[in-house]
Design an enzyme around this catalytic site. Sequence first.
Site, PDB file in Angstrom:
ATOM      1  N   SER A 121       0.819  -1.150  -0.026  1.00  0.00           N
ATOM      2  CA  SER A 121       0.037   0.073   0.022  1.00  0.00           C
ATOM      3  C   SER A 121       0.824   1.389   0.134  1.00  0.00           C
ATOM      4  O   SER A 121       1.982   1.185   0.522  1.00  0.00           O
ATOM      5  CB  SER A 121      -0.956   0.050   1.320  1.00  0.00           C
ATOM      6  OG  SER A 121      -1.586   1.301   1.415  1.00  0.00           O
ATOM      7  N   ALA A 122       0.089   2.344  -0.435  1.00  0.00           N
ATOM      8  CA  ALA A 122       0.824   3.567  -0.380  1.00  0.00           C
ATOM      9  C   ALA A 122       1.178   4.061   1.045  1.00  0.00           C
ATOM     10  O   ALA A 122       1.794   4.993   1.158  1.00  0.00           O
ATOM     11  CB  ALA A 122       0.079   4.641  -1.332  1.00  0.00           C
ATOM     12  N   TYR A 152      -1.648  -0.074   9.721  1.00  0.00           N
ATOM     13  CA  TYR A 152      -1.684  -0.740   8.650  1.00  0.00           C
ATOM     14  C   TYR A 152      -0.457  -0.489   7.580  1.00  0.00           C
ATOM     15  O   TYR A 152       0.008  -1.454   7.257  1.00  0.00           O
ATOM     16  CB  TYR A 152      -2.845  -0.161   7.980  1.00  0.00           C
ATOM     17  CG  TYR A 152      -3.327  -0.575   6.336  1.00  0.00           C
ATOM     18  CD1 TYR A 152      -3.770  -1.833   6.484  1.00  0.00           C
ATOM     19  CD2 TYR A 152      -2.981  -0.015   5.520  1.00  0.00           C
ATOM     20  CE1 TYR A 152      -3.991  -2.276   5.096  1.00  0.00           C
ATOM     21  CE2 TYR A 152      -3.250  -0.530   4.201  1.00  0.00           C
ATOM     22  CZ  TYR A 152      -3.741  -1.845   4.027  1.00  0.00           C
ATOM     23  OH  TYR A 152      -3.832  -2.151   2.757  1.00  0.00           O
ATOM     24  N   ALA A 196     -12.762   6.865  -0.239  1.00  0.00           N
ATOM     25  CA  ALA A 196     -13.571   7.808  -0.562  1.00  0.00           C
ATOM     26  C   ALA A 196     -14.373   8.174  -1.678  1.00  0.00           C
ATOM     27  O   ALA A 196     -15.457   8.551  -1.666  1.00  0.00           O
ATOM     28  CB  ALA A 196     -12.200   9.366  -0.692  1.00  0.00           C
ATOM     29  N   THR A 222      -5.216  15.940  -0.685  1.00  0.00           N
ATOM     30  CA  THR A 222      -5.346  15.659  -2.168  1.00  0.00           C
ATOM     31  C   THR A 222      -4.964  14.006  -2.145  1.00  0.00           C
ATOM     32  O   THR A 222      -4.233  13.402  -1.333  1.00  0.00           O
ATOM     33  CB  THR A 222      -4.061  16.162  -2.929  1.00  0.00           C
ATOM     34  OG1 THR A 222      -2.903  16.393  -2.268  1.00  0.00           O
ATOM     35  CG2 THR A 222      -4.538  17.776  -3.024  1.00  0.00           C
ATOM     36  N   ARG A 223      -5.413  13.328  -3.276  1.00  0.00           N
ATOM     37  CA  ARG A 223      -5.057  11.938  -3.454  1.00  0.00           C
ATOM     38  C   ARG A 223      -5.157  11.522  -5.027  1.00  0.00           C
ATOM     39  O   ARG A 223      -5.616  12.457  -5.826  1.00  0.00           O
ATOM     40  CB  ARG A 223      -6.153  11.290  -2.886  1.00  0.00           C
ATOM     41  CG  ARG A 223      -6.420  11.323  -1.231  1.00  0.00           C
ATOM     42  CD  ARG A 223      -5.120  10.444  -0.610  1.00  0.00           C
ATOM     43  NE  ARG A 223      -5.443  10.457   0.764  1.00  0.00           N
ATOM     44  CZ  ARG A 223      -5.092  11.417   1.674  1.00  0.00           C
ATOM     45  NH1 ARG A 223      -4.623  12.572   1.108  1.00  0.00           N
ATOM     46  NH2 ARG A 223      -5.230  11.182   2.806  1.00  0.00           N
TER      47      ARG A 223
END
Length: 343
Positions: A121-122, A152, A196, A222-223
């Site tokens: 994951s990021a 996580y 989201a 931001t994403r």
Amino acid sequence: MSIASSRKKILVTGAGGFIAHHLTTRLKEMGCWVRAADIKQPEYEATHADEFMQVDLRDRVNCAAAVEGMDEVYHLAADMGGIGYISQSHAEITLNNTLIDVGMVDAAHKAGVSRFLYSSSACVYPQFLQHDANVVALKEEDAFPAAPEEGYGLEKLYTEKLCQYFTEDFGMATRVVRFHNVYGPLGTYDGGREKAPAAISRKIAKVLDGDMIDIWGDGEQTRSFMYIDDCVEGLVRIMKSDYSLPLNLGTDELVTINQLVDIVAEAAGKRIRKSHDTTRPQGVRGRNSDNTRLRDVLGWEPKIDLRTGIVPTYTWIAEQLSALDKGSAQSAYLLAAVAAPSR
């Protein structure tokens, strides 16, 4: 020779969940024999796997049974969810995912699988690189010096290293994929574990034109968001590649959460007003994927932009909610009919 033994045998873990369910379907379309494993069945559509093992992969006995006879493993099983869940469940997430991941890596090695893909994951990236909404896109080497998301992200980074050690010490072929926010139809959209795009789609689908919805944070965080079809394509390509170090898998289309709301509202054909709640979890201030290495390794990167991908996503969620509303109305009518006095 049976049909099953003449085809590549692939295990997909986490196949009761969103990404792994779509991946199972894709692998079947490619002609593979697929065993799926998860603690639960897919929620919104029946599995397309040849075999579905409903097992708890925190138990190493179940891990060993799942990998038996498999050529390759796509390991996507994890205890995870949206920012509201992962920010409040550090102990549970870390314990569950450690048991699942250690058991699966070890079982795959002992079973002699030819390739093992791990879904990271990021969230492994340092928090100190993500304090600005105008974030510099994250490169794979930025993961160290480490300061990942608590719980996580920390466990994901640890298991990335475990895969590296199994490759170095035992020659086990591993692939490590760092997901950046995946969305699309058949994904969780309610209950606290949704991401989201799904949460916002649900909120907009449930209100009328001109109504207000609540947004976690000020909406300027931001994403980047990757559509599920691109995600599955990337997984298959990375598994086939000869690259064993971690790779980002995401788009580099950076948007604010407010912009995401506007894009979903556009797909819904609604005018939406925003109410911001800065007391709710909102995660890092900014996060984006640097796809330079992905392009170098694969000659490919995700191509579906957010405005395109959000249309089928919103449409599917709106249809689910409409069906639930109709079911509730019908149940209420039947209950009223039963309760009505006879004449």
